[in-house]
Design an enzyme around this catalytic site. Structure first.
Site: not given
Ligand code: SAM
Length: 490
Positions: A138-142, A161, A166, A258
Site C-alpha cells: 500500500a505505501a505511500p498510499g495513493g 506495507e 514506507r 508499473c
C-alpha cells in the site's frame, strides 16, 4: 539513457515502430495530475449500495457543475482537463509548488499520476460503499486513499506495507486523507492471507521492476536489471497466493504493476491461473473510452489493461481484474478466523464513560463510533472497523486505525493533529481560526502567528475553510501545535 536490454526487448515485443514510440515517450515530461478529496471539495457522491446486492452500482460520477465548483475552491492549481477514467482526477496545466498550497496540506487532493487512478474505474461495477478492501502493498498510499473514498464510513480499508519506513509515510497520508475508515498494518502478506475470505476486494499493487517509472524517476533506469525482473516475478507469485486466500468467494481481485514486461504482468496471472484454476472467473466488463489509449486484453478470465505513455496520458501501468468464483454453499464473507499462531497481546483498552462522552463531543456522528484507548491516545473507530482492528492487531502490527483523537488531560481532550483532518470532525466543538494565505503558511512552518484570528484556548486552524491543525491561544500568545514532522521546511 534507457537500459539497453530493455530497449532491445521492447523493440522485439512491440515491433520497431511501436517500440521506438514507447522509448521516445519515456523521454518526454510526465503529466501532472491530482485526485480531489470528494468530502473536502464538495464532490462527495453517496450511493445507497450495500455489499452483497445483486445490482451493480455505478461509481458516483460527479456532474460537470460539481466538478467546476470543486476545482474553483482550489485556486492554487491550474486545472487542464479531467482524467477520463477517474471521477475525481484532474490533469494540471503545470506543476505548481504543492508545498506552498494550503489545500495540499489540508488533504483536499492527493497528487497521483493518472494511470494509477484507473484502479477505481475497475470497481465501477462493484458495490464498494460499505465494502472491505485489502490493499496488500500500500505505501505511500495513493490507491489506499482512493479506496477509502470509495468505501465510505461503513466500509473498511486495510492498508498493509512490508517496509516500516514506507508504512510510516502511508500512515501519514491516511491521517491526512482523514476518512477514519482505514487500518494501516506492517508486515508480510501472510498474516493477511490468514484472514481467510474476509475481504470483498483485494488489491495487489505489486512491487515490480518499475519500467513504467523510467520517465518520472530517472534513477529507476539504473536500478533495472533482467535479474530484478525475475526476482520481482517470484515475489509477485507469493503475494498473489496470500491475496487469493484473503478474498471472499464472489470477491474482486485487482492486480497491478508499473512495469511493461510480460513476466511480471500477464506471466504473473498465467502462473496464478495454473494453481487457482477455475476458482478465477471474469468480472463484469468496464466501459473503456476509445480515445483513452488503453490497450485492453485478456489472460484467461482476467481482463487486462495496459497504459503505454505514447498512447495513454499517464505513466506506464498494467492492471488486471477478475473475481473469485461463487460457490452455492458459501458465497459470503467470513468473520476473522482465530489465529493459528501465537496471538500478539492486544494493546486496545476501552475508555471510561466520561472519556467516551468527551470524545463524542468532537465528532459529528458519535453514535456510529466506538472510542478506545491505545497507549495513552484515544482513537475513534466506525462500527465496521472495530472487530477488524482487534483481530488484526493480534496478527500483525497495526500502526494506525480509524482516527487518532488525542490525549485526555483532566477529562478534556488535547486533540491529536490527525483529528483536524478527519472528515467527521465536529467543528462546533471548538472555535475556528480562519487564516489568510500568509498566516497559514507561517502556521505550517511552525512559526509564530498573529493572535487576532484566535479565540482564547484551543482553536481549529483553517485556510480557505479547510482544516490544517490546532493551535492554543493563551493571552496574546498563540501556541502553534502543528506537528514538527509535517512542518514546511524553508
Ligand atoms: N499502492 C501504492 C500506491 O498506490 O501508493 C504503491 C505500492 S508500490 C508499487 C509496492 C509496495 O509493495 C512498496 O511499498 C513495497 O515496499 C511493497 N512490498 C515490497 N515487497 C513486498 C512484499 N513481499 N509483500 C508486500 N508488499 C511488498
Amino acid at each position: 539513457m534507457l537500459p539497453e536490454r530493455f530497449v532491445q526487448r521492447v523493440l522485439r515485443d512491440l515491433g520497431a515502430s511501436e517500440g521506438r514510440a514507447l522509448c521516445e515517450a519515456l523521454d518526454t515530461p510526465s503529466p501532472v495530475a491530482v485526485r480531489l478529496h470528494p468530502d473536502k471539495t464538495g464532490l462527495s457522491v453517496r450511493t445507497d449500495a450495500t455489499v452483497g446486492t445483486e445490482t451493480p452500482v455505478a461509481a458516483g460520477i460527479p456532474t460537470p457543475d460539481a466538478f467546476c465548483g470543486a476545482v474553483a475552491t482550489l485556486p492554487d492549481l491550474t486545472f487542464d482537463r479531467s482524467v477520463p477514467w477517474s471521477p475525481w482526477g484532474w490533469y494540471l496545466a503545470q506543476r505548481p509548488s504543492f508545498t506552498l498550497d494550503t489545500d495540499f496540506h489540508a488533504g483536499a487532493y492527493y497528487v497521483q499520476e493518472p494511470s494509477s487512478q484507473f484502479v477505481g474505474h475497475l470497481l465501477q461495477n462493484v458495490p464498494t460503499a460499505g465494502a472491505r478492501i485489502l490493499d496488500l502493498c500500500a505505501a505511500p498510499g495513493g490507491k489506499t486513499t482512493l479506496y477509502a473514498s470509495l468505501v465510505g464510513a461503513d466500509g473498511l480499508v486495510v492498508a498493509n506495507e512490508i517496509d516500516r519506513r514506507r508504512a510510516a509515510v502511508l500512515a501519514d497520508n491516511v491521517r491526512k486523507w482523514g476518512m477514519g475508515n482505514t487500518i494501516v498494518t506492517v508486515g508480510e502478506p501472510r498474516p493477511l492471507g490468514d484472514c481467510k475470505a474476509f475481504f470483498d476486494v483485494v488489491a495487489v499493487d505489486a512491487p515490480c521492476s518499475g519500467e513504467g517509472m523510467f520517465r518520472k524517476d530517472i534513477d529507476s533506469r539504473a536500478e533495472w536489471s533482467e535479474n530484478n525482473v525475475h526476482q520481482c516475478a517470484r515475489r509477485q507469485d507469493e503475494i498473489l497466493r496470500e491475496a487469493w486466500r484473503a478474498l471472499r468467494v464472489g470477491g474482486t481481485l485487482i492486480y497491478s504493476t508499473c512495469t511493461f514486461n510480460r513476466e511480471e504482468d500477464e506471466g504473473s496471472l498465467e502462473r496464478m491461473l495454473a494453481w487457482a484454476g477455475d476458482e478465477v472467473v471474469s468480472s463484469n466488463e468496464v466501459a473503456i473510452g476509445e480515445d483513452w489509449g488503453i490497450v485492453c486484453g485478456e489472460v484467461g478470465p482476467f481482463r487486462t489493461y495496459r497504459f503505454y505513455p505514447h498512447r495513454a496520458c499517464g505513466e506506464g501501468f498494467f492492471a488486471a481484474v477478475a473475481r473469485k468464483a461463487e460457490r452455492m454453499d458459501n458465497a459470503s464473507r467470513s468473520r476473522l478466523p482465530k489465529s493459528q499462531s501465537k496471538l500478539r497481546r492486544s494493546v486496545v483498552a476501552p475508555v471510561d464513560r466520561a472519556a467516551g462522552v468527551e470524545a463524542a463531543r468532537w465528532v459529528t456522528e458519535p453514535d456510529r463510533m466506538e472510542f478506545v484507548s491505545i497507549a495513552d491516545t484515544v482513537y475513534g473507530w466506525y462500527g465496521a472497523q472495530a472487530e477488524a482492528v482487534r483481530m488484526l492487531s493480534e496478527r500483525l502490527p497495526v500502526i494506525y486505525s480509524g482516527v487518532a483523537m488525542g490525549q485526555l488531560f483532566k477529562g478534556r481532550l488535547k486533540p491529536d493533529p490527525a483529528l483536524a483532518f478527519f472528515t467527521g470532525l465536529n467543528r462546533a466543538a471548538l472555535p475556528v481560526a480562519e487564516l489568510d494565505a500568509e498566516q497559514a503558511l507561517r502556521y505550517l512552518r511552525r512559526q509564530d502567528v498573529a493572535a487576532d484570528a484566535f479565540a482564547e484556548g484551543m482553536n481549529l486552524v483553517c485556510a480557505r475553510g479547510r482544516a490544517l491543525g490546532f493551535a492554543k491561544r493563551i493571552g496574546i500568545r498563540v501556541n502553534n501545535l502543528y506537528p514538527n514532522s509535517l512542518r514546511i521546511l524553508n
